[in-house]
Design a protein around this motif. Structure first.
Motif, PDB file in Angstrom:
ATOM      1  N   ALA A 190       6.071   6.250 -30.926  1.00 10.97           N
ATOM      2  CA  ALA A 190       5.577   6.363 -29.549  1.00 10.97           C
ATOM      3  C   ALA A 190       6.060   5.183 -28.717  1.00 10.97           C
ATOM      4  N   ILE A 191       5.980   3.994 -29.296  1.00 13.81           N
ATOM      5  CA  ILE A 191       6.440   2.806 -28.571  1.00 13.81           C
ATOM      6  C   ILE A 191       7.931   2.900 -28.270  1.00 13.81           C
ATOM      7  N   TRP A 192       8.658   3.272 -29.322  1.00 19.45           N
ATOM      8  CA  TRP A 192      10.125   3.374 -29.187  1.00 19.45           C
ATOM      9  C   TRP A 192      10.494   4.373 -28.092  1.00 19.45           C
ATOM     10  N   LEU A 193       9.822   5.568 -28.156  1.00 16.45           N
ATOM     11  CA  LEU A 193      10.163   6.632 -27.211  1.00 16.45           C
ATOM     12  C   LEU A 193       9.830   6.222 -25.777  1.00 16.45           C
ATOM     13  N   SER A 194       8.646   5.548 -25.617  1.00 16.94           N
ATOM     14  CA  SER A 194       8.246   5.186 -24.255  1.00 16.94           C
ATOM     15  C   SER A 194       9.227   4.162 -23.670  1.00 16.94           C
ATOM     16  N   LYS A 195       9.807   3.335 -24.549  1.00 23.22           N
ATOM     17  CA  LYS A 195      10.806   2.383 -24.048  1.00 23.22           C
ATOM     18  C   LYS A 195      12.118   3.096 -23.763  1.00 23.22           C
ATOM     19  N   VAL A 196      12.465   4.020 -24.685  1.00 20.51           N
ATOM     20  CA  VAL A 196      13.748   4.701 -24.573  1.00 20.51           C
ATOM     21  C   VAL A 196      13.859   5.450 -23.246  1.00 20.51           C
ATOM     22  N   VAL A 197      12.764   6.109 -22.844  1.00 20.77           N
ATOM     23  CA  VAL A 197      12.870   6.894 -21.612  1.00 20.77           C
ATOM     24  C   VAL A 197      13.087   6.006 -20.391  1.00 20.77           C
ATOM     25  N   THR A 198      12.748   4.703 -20.525  1.00 20.94           N
ATOM     26  CA  THR A 198      13.032   3.809 -19.394  1.00 20.94           C
ATOM     27  C   THR A 198      14.376   3.110 -19.571  1.00 20.94           C
ATOM     28  N   GLY A 206      16.170  -1.483 -26.959  1.00 22.11           N
ATOM     29  CA  GLY A 206      16.050  -2.658 -27.805  1.00 22.11           C
ATOM     30  C   GLY A 206      17.324  -3.481 -27.795  1.00 22.11           C
ATOM     31  N   MET A 207      17.371  -4.447 -28.745  1.00 21.89           N
ATOM     32  CA  MET A 207      18.515  -5.351 -28.815  1.00 21.89           C
ATOM     33  C   MET A 207      19.400  -4.981 -29.976  1.00 21.89           C
ATOM     34  N   SER A 208      20.684  -5.158 -29.775  1.00 18.22           N
ATOM     35  CA  SER A 208      21.598  -4.949 -30.882  1.00 18.22           C
ATOM     36  C   SER A 208      21.383  -6.053 -31.906  1.00 18.22           C
ATOM     37  N   ILE A 209      21.301  -5.697 -33.180  1.00 17.19           N
ATOM     38  CA  ILE A 209      21.106  -6.692 -34.223  1.00 17.19           C
ATOM     39  C   ILE A 209      22.360  -7.541 -34.371  1.00 17.19           C
ATOM     40  N   ALA A 210      23.517  -6.906 -34.169  1.00 18.36           N
ATOM     41  CA  ALA A 210      24.766  -7.626 -34.385  1.00 18.36           C
ATOM     42  C   ALA A 210      25.116  -8.541 -33.222  1.00 18.36           C
ATOM     43  N   THR A 211      25.006  -8.043 -31.987  1.00 15.72           N
ATOM     44  CA  THR A 211      25.481  -8.847 -30.853  1.00 15.72           C
ATOM     45  C   THR A 211      24.366  -9.522 -30.069  1.00 15.72           C
ATOM     46  N   ARG A 212      23.106  -9.153 -30.355  1.00 16.69           N
ATOM     47  CA  ARG A 212      21.945  -9.664 -29.614  1.00 16.69           C
ATOM     48  C   ARG A 212      22.010  -9.313 -28.122  1.00 16.69           C
TER      49      ARG A 212
END
Ligand SMILES: Nc1ncnc2c1ncn2[C@@H]1O[C@H](COP(=O)(O)OP(=O)(O)OP(=O)(O)O)[C@@H](O)[C@H]1O
Ligand SMILES: [Mg+2]
Lengths: 318, 333
Positions: A66-74, A78-84
């Motif tokens: 739910a958290i992931w989806l609510s962020k995704v729609v905006t 998140g941050m790339s693990i490799a490039t930050r």
């Protein structure tokens, strides 16, 4: 008609939701632990806990989703693990770069493939038909990374007409298709990418046209006294929905980027980004890219559906 | 009295479909004439070459069809027409109605668009005029709420309405000759009658000549002035409808009649004649019907039977005819 459009759009929503569930689950479906890549091998249990909390891995799955989806729609992937760097920026850049190839490859492939198929379908069994079929099979079966390499050797190395790789001296950020010094970098990858869609669309179009020309109504058109051009117009309209479906699929595939072709041409597109994310186990990037591409795919299919129903009224009832 | 020039005149028509492995002899020497305002019915069982004959009148045959003979329609030598002249004839002076109204109309254009297109093709008028004409035509063929039906797609109409729309389209440029290839076969029985009555009425009102293909004797009796019975690509008997139905001369016609007229179910009419039609790739040298014929005698298989004209306007191609004709004509005459 409006009802049909709304209906199709409503159908697309659960599909998009399903796609996002799959993308989210990638973290858990992928073997190994994504944390391993960020954490030093000798990290203490305490550090692991802190990092877990920071990335939200400590919460129950549905909450995480739910958290992931609510962020995704905006637009927050998140941050790339490799490039930050924000995943969103990475995706915009990569999909944008691939999109630039696609914007040119699609009209090229569609117009050439369709014309070839139309010609072949109008003269089944004739020389044109056999040559088109030959070219189409050739286009589909050539490995495109091989073609890419041959193109580089011929046009870049031997003839020096076009640059071999990359996006120009200033790179992706300053790239402009309106400047020939930049746009020349597009030529070889665009041609390479067009080959398979040209072959597939030519074959589909040929089959659809040849089949439609055998239908009874074509004889009625001739019996009305219509000329060959007018007959072809009717035939094309009847054959188009089937061709559009295949065009939509090809559009989707191209947007996903070809890992091999983008690698040969060092083109920082979506294929490139995906392959990098896989190698680096960069799950947020993987999730975000796949989600964006999948949603694009669903959207393309929706548009194809609507176009088909505009052309063929019988589809609207289904 | 001068005889008017026939609207359609076919002389010794041969059509072969030349394929890689074999050649289909679909039509083998067919002759007939149709005068203005008259209806010729071509009767015969499946595969006897009725549709091919009809299509030859508009040259609507695929390229592998080799056509020989004389075909004149609406005063033109059809086999000599090229390009635009041929297209002007098609749908202009000669038009055709097909058997399957479902598949014969383009599914992705509305009825109004399809009729309008024909009108514009032949008259060169603008869209508004063509639309008005299409509406007039739908009213002519008695399609209820015609205005609304102009915007309908073929799949939105019932079979009967679709066939009416097809008829409207065929009539759009006031053809002098209407070719109808089993236009009622695909319809329900009650609708069949309605469409048939409509066709006959319009044909009389507009004074068109018509060639009507069917394998239903009842339909022929209803609509025809003259009848031509085809078997294996030849006309085996022809003449005025009343005479043929009352006193058939050719054993094949007699067989067809025996099964329908005397109250047997319609769909069994072919079974009544034992055996099956010949293979059109390898026709027998003599009379093609001989193997199934109850009156077969020596000589039937030797040569194609010559045409006999036992009474004015009648023809029968059978060597048993002379003797038999006398008997029949005495009894029925
Ligand atoms: N395009 C074609 N190629 C080869 N043979 C054909 C072609 N069209 C028709 N024929 C053959 O010609 C013969 C006569 O066909 P035709 O369609 O005229 O029969 P028909 O009398 O109209 O029969 P039906 O009552 O079934 O409509 C058949 O043997 C058929 O197989
Ligand atoms: Mg037929």
């Amino acid at each position: 008609m409006t009802r049909y459009i709304l209906q199709r759009i409503l159908y697309a929503i659960p599909i998009a939701f399903g796609v996002s569930v799959v993308c989210f689950s990638l973290v858990y479906l992928a073997p190994g632990d994504p944390l391993q890549t960020i954490l030093p091998p000798d990290a203490t249990a305490e550090t692991i806990e802190i990092v877990k909390k920071a990335y939200g891995f400590d919460k129950p799955l549905p909450i995480q989703f739910a958290i992931w989806l609510s962020k995704v729609v905006t637009g927050d992937f998140g941050m790339s693990i490799a490039t930050r760097r924000p995943v969103f920026d990475e995706i915009v850049m990569a999909v944008g770069n691939t999109g630039m190839l696609v914007v040119f490859a699609i009209p090229l492939a569609f117009s050439i493939g369709f014309s070839m198929g139309l010609l072949a379908g109008c003269f089944p069994g004739k020389v044109v038909d056999r040559s088109v079929t030959g070219i189409a099979v050739f286009g589909v079966s050539l490995p495109n990374y091989w073609l890419a390499i041959v193109m580089v050797i011929v046009f870049a190395v031997e003839l020096s007409w076009l640059p071999a790789t990359g996006m120009g001296p200033k790179g992706s950020d300053a790239f402009s298709v309106w400047r020939w010094s930049d746009a020349r970098f597009l030529v070889l990858p665009v041609i390479t990418l067009s080959m398979i869609p040209i072959g597939i669309i030519a074959r589909t179009t040929r089959a659809a046209i040849a089949e439609t020309r055998n239908q009874d109504f074509v004889q009625t058109l001739r019996a009305k006294g219509l000329g060959e051009m007018a007959v072809i117009r009717h035939v094309v309209k009847n054959a188009l929905p089937g061709v559009l479906a295949v065009m939509g699929l090809q559009f989707g595939y191209l947007l996903g980027g070809s890992i091999l072709v983008e690698t040969v041409f060092t083109w920082p597109g979506s294929g490139f980004l995906l392959s990098k994310a896989i190698v680096n186990r960069d799950v947020p990037v993987l999730q975000g890219t796949i989600l964006v591409l999948a949603v694009a795919f669903v959207t393309i299919n929706l548009v194809v559906d609507l176009l088909q129903s505009l052309i063929d009224p019988r589809i609207r009832r289904g | 009295m001068t005889t008017p020039e026939p609207l359609a005149e076919v002389r010794d028509l041969h059509v072969r479909f030349v394929g890689r492995e074999n050649t289909v002899h679909a039509v083998n020497g067919v002759s007939f004439t149709v005068n203005p305002g008259k209806v010729l019915c071509i009767l015969g069982e499946s595969g006897s070459g009725k549709s091919v004959t009809l299509r030859a009148l508009m040259r609507l045959l695929p390229v592998q069809a080799k056509i020989e003979g004389t075909v004149r329609a609406a005063g033109r030598d059809v086999l000599a027409l090229r390009g635009k002249a041929l297209r002007d004839l098609r749908g202009g002076e000669v038009s055709m109605i097909f058997q399957e109204p479902m598949t014969a109309l383009d599914p992705v254009y509305t009825i109004g668009q399809q009729i309008g297109e024909t009108v514009r093709r032949h008259t060169g008028c603008d869209r508004a005029k063509a639309w008005a004409r299409a509406l007039e035509l739908l009213e002519l063929v008695r399609i209820p709420s015609a205005e609304r039906r102009l915007d309908a797609y073929p799949h939105e109409l019932s079979g009967g309405l679709r066939q009416r729309a097809m008829i409207a389209m065929a009539l759009s440029c006031d053809p002098r000759l209407l070719l109808a290839d089993e236009p009622t076969t695909a319809l329900d029985a009650t609708v069949q009658i309605q469409v048939l009555i409509l066709l006959r009425k319009i044909q009389r009102e507009l004074g068109m000549g018509m060639i009507f293909v069917t394998h239903d004797l009842g339909v022929a009796a209803e609509i025809a002035d003259t009848v031509a019975v085809m078997y294996a690509g030849r006309i085996v008997e022809s003449g005025p409808v009343g005479r043929i139905l009352a006193a058939p001369l050719h054993p094949y016609t007699a067989g067809l009649l025996a099964s329908t007229v005397h109250g047997q179910p319609r769909d069994r009419d072919i079974d009544a004649i034992p055996g099956s039609p010949p293979d059109m790739r390898r026709l027998p040298r003599g009379c093609a019907f001989a193997p199934r014929c109850s009156r077969r005698r020596e000589g039937c298989l030797a040569t194609v039977p010559p045409e006999h004209y036992p009474e004015p306007g009648r023809m029968a191609a059978c060597i048993a005819i002379e003797k038999h004709a006398e008997d029949t004509l005495l009894v029925h005459g």
